[in-house]
Design an enzyme around this catalytic site. Structure first.
Site, PDB file in Angstrom:
ATOM      1  N   CYS A  98     112.867  94.031 172.533  1.00 38.50           N
ATOM      2  CA  CYS A  98     111.588  93.583 171.571  1.00 38.50           C
ATOM      3  C   CYS A  98     110.967  93.973 170.553  1.00 38.50           C
ATOM      4  CB  CYS A  98     110.619  94.777 172.600  1.00 38.50           C
ATOM      5  SG  CYS A  98     110.438  94.729 174.794  1.00 38.50           S
ATOM      6  N   PRO A  99     110.498  92.677 170.253  1.00 36.21           N
ATOM      7  CA  PRO A  99     109.811  91.977 170.433  1.00 36.21           C
ATOM      8  C   PRO A  99     110.728  91.004 170.833  1.00 36.21           C
ATOM      9  CG  PRO A  99     109.537  92.138 168.271  1.00 36.21           C
ATOM     10  CD  PRO A  99     110.159  93.608 168.178  1.00 36.21           C
ATOM     11  N   GLY A 100     111.897  90.658 170.649  1.00 31.51           N
ATOM     12  CA  GLY A 100     113.091  89.381 170.778  1.00 31.51           C
ATOM     13  C   GLY A 100     113.283  88.282 169.475  1.00 31.51           C
ATOM     14  N   GLY A 101     113.596  89.647 168.576  1.00 30.06           N
ATOM     15  CA  GLY A 101     113.803  88.435 167.536  1.00 30.06           C
ATOM     16  C   GLY A 101     116.034  87.723 168.190  1.00 30.06           C
ATOM     17  N   ASP A 137     115.948 100.813 181.132  1.00 29.72           N
ATOM     18  CA  ASP A 137     116.748 102.382 180.920  1.00 29.72           C
ATOM     19  C   ASP A 137     117.493 101.482 180.226  1.00 29.72           C
ATOM     20  OD1 ASP A 137     117.757 103.842 179.105  1.00 29.72           O
ATOM     21  OD2 ASP A 137     117.300 105.296 180.326  1.00 29.72           O
ATOM     22  N   ASP A 154     120.352  96.365 170.533  1.00 30.55           N
ATOM     23  CA  ASP A 154     120.106  96.799 169.124  1.00 30.55           C
ATOM     24  C   ASP A 154     119.196  98.080 168.975  1.00 30.55           C
ATOM     25  OD1 ASP A 154     119.147  96.788 166.288  1.00 30.55           O
ATOM     26  OD2 ASP A 154     117.578  95.610 166.200  1.00 30.55           O
ATOM     27  N   LYS A 183     123.174 102.688 164.771  1.00 27.45           N
ATOM     28  CA  LYS A 183     122.383 103.281 163.676  1.00 27.45           C
ATOM     29  C   LYS A 183     122.810 104.422 162.991  1.00 27.45           C
ATOM     30  CE  LYS A 183     119.572  99.782 164.830  1.00 27.45           C
ATOM     31  NZ  LYS A 183     119.138  98.538 164.476  1.00 27.45           N
TER      32      LYS A 183
HETATM   33  C1  LIG Z   1     114.951  97.808 166.403  1.00 28.58           C
HETATM   34  S1  LIG Z   1     113.935  97.684 167.999  1.00 28.58           S
HETATM   35  C2  LIG Z   1     114.738  96.018 168.613  1.00 28.58           C
HETATM   36  C3  LIG Z   1     114.423  94.474 167.918  1.00 28.58           C
HETATM   37  C4  LIG Z   1     115.069  93.828 168.433  1.00 28.58           C
HETATM   38  N1  LIG Z   1     116.535  93.621 168.206  1.00 28.58           N
HETATM   39  C5  LIG Z   1     114.212  92.108 167.271  1.00 28.58           C
HETATM   40  O1  LIG Z   1     115.353  91.520 166.446  1.00 28.58           O
HETATM   41  O2  LIG Z   1     113.270  92.000 168.281  1.00 28.58           O
HETATM   42  C6  LIG Z   1     114.781  98.494 168.811  1.00 28.58           C
HETATM   43  C7  LIG Z   1     114.174  98.615 170.403  1.00 28.58           C
HETATM   44  O3  LIG Z   1     114.903  99.430 171.139  1.00 28.58           O
HETATM   45  C8  LIG Z   1     114.081  99.724 172.691  1.00 28.58           C
HETATM   46  N2  LIG Z   1     114.799 101.015 173.330  1.00 28.58           N
HETATM   47  C9  LIG Z   1     114.968 102.565 172.445  1.00 28.58           C
HETATM   48  N3  LIG Z   1     115.875 102.723 173.800  1.00 28.58           N
HETATM   49  C10 LIG Z   1     115.649 102.123 174.717  1.00 28.58           C
HETATM   50  C11 LIG Z   1     116.148 102.617 175.844  1.00 28.58           C
HETATM   51  N4  LIG Z   1     116.611 103.403 176.923  1.00 28.58           N
HETATM   52  N5  LIG Z   1     116.120 101.417 176.684  1.00 28.58           N
HETATM   53  C12 LIG Z   1     115.573 100.155 176.936  1.00 28.58           C
HETATM   54  N6  LIG Z   1     115.223  99.776 175.124  1.00 28.58           N
HETATM   55  C13 LIG Z   1     115.373 100.941 174.262  1.00 28.58           C
HETATM   56  C14 LIG Z   1     113.248 100.046 172.136  1.00 28.58           C
HETATM   57  O4  LIG Z   1     111.826  99.941 172.580  1.00 28.58           O
HETATM   58  C15 LIG Z   1     112.871  99.140 171.017  1.00 28.58           C
HETATM   59  O5  LIG Z   1     111.897  97.827 171.404  1.00 28.58           O
END
Ligand SMILES: C[S@@+](CC[C@H](N)C(=O)[O-])C[C@H]1O[C@@H](n2cnc3c(N)ncnc32)[C@H](O)[C@@H]1O
Length: 243
Positions: A98-101, A137, A154, A183
């Site tokens: 999310c949000p979906g990039g 998750d 990501d 990261k």
């Molecule tokens: C940096 S953002 C991702 C941005 C995405 N790649 C984009 O381009 O829009 C990190 C995302 O990882 C999700 N996240 C973190 N830990 C997670 C987990 N254990 N399971 C699923 N999603 C997770 C967060 O909810 C967040 O939306």
């Protein structure tokens, strides 16, 4: 560009850019103080001029992160292999979507995407009919089919946790290629990356998997590096790692 002119007058710089000659790198920390280095063309980390890919941010993409995955495709996948390796109709999984990039990039390549995240996905992506939003998750999600070509991730998490998760997917044969970010908010970033890559290599080797592993800090990356792993083949009878 006074520096450029002076270097040319001193015969240090050519009058024209040549990809076959060493590149001088000058990093100013104050107006009269700089670090100077050079890179050899065969060891150059970027094929973009000044390391900057001129990628246009698509106005309908849900986040600027989209450029990270697009840049990764350009850096890691040769252009003449895109039609085969980033092909229409392939299945992909995006962990932490999310949000979906990143999902946007996969959808642009006409793939079907399992977008795994508890957060909200951009409605424009859901309307394409190519995205299945899995509110789960990312560390527990198992692929619902056996023909996943791409895993991208990501999630903001400890590098070692992400590296182990990606390795699990490759060892289990759940995907063919993976692109993910490690990261790096810590001080000893180089050591962290080196240890994680060595761990991945060792685990893949132990499980009889021949893979190509590459890591780069991309232009669009911040405190992170992007890793690409391509599973080339697995030894017959290679041990499966159960999670
Ligand atoms: C940096 S953002 C991702 C941005 C995405 N790649 C984009 O381009 O829009 C990190 C995302 O990882 C999700 N996240 C973190 N830990 C997670 C987990 N254990 N399971 C699923 N999603 C997770 C967060 O909810 C967040 O939306």
């Amino acid at each position: 560009m006074p520096l450029r002119s002076a270097l040319r007058e001193s015969k240090i710089l050519l009058n024209y850019e040549s990809p076959e000659r060493p590149v001088v790198h000058v990093f100013f920390i104050a107006s009269g103080t700089c670090y100077v280095g050079y890179s050899l063309p065969e060891n150059s980390s970027s094929f973009y001029y000044m390391g900057i890919p001129r990628l246009k941010f698509p106005s309908d993409a849900p986040s600027r992160s989209t450029l990270k995955l697009e840049e990764a495709f350009h850096v890691f996948i040769p252009a003449d292999e895109w039609d085969e390796r980033l092909a229409s109709g392939m299945y992909a999984v995006d962990l932490g979507a999310c949000p979906g990039g990143w999902t946007y990039q996969l959808v642009q390549r006409s793939m079907m995407v399992y977008a795994v995240d508890n957060g909200p996905m951009a409605p424009s992506l859901m309307e394409t009919g190519q995205v299945m939003h899995e509110r789960a998750d990312g560390f527990k999600f198992c692929p619902p089919r056996t023909n996943i070509s791409w895993l991208v991730c990501d999630m903001v998490e400890k590098p070692l946790r992400v590296a182990n998760l990606m390795t699990d997917w490759l060892v289990n044969g759940w995907c063919r290629e993976a692109i993910f970010n490690l990261k790096l908010p810590m001080k000893k970033r180089y050591e962290e990356v080196t240890q994680n890559l060595a761990m991945i290599e060792e685990r893949l080797h132990e499980n009889g998997i021949n893979a190509q592993i590459r890591a780069r800090q991309l232009y669009h990356d911040r405190e992170e590096v992007t890793v690409h792993i391509r599973r080339i083949w697995a030894a017959v009878g290679g041990r499966r790692d159960e999670r």
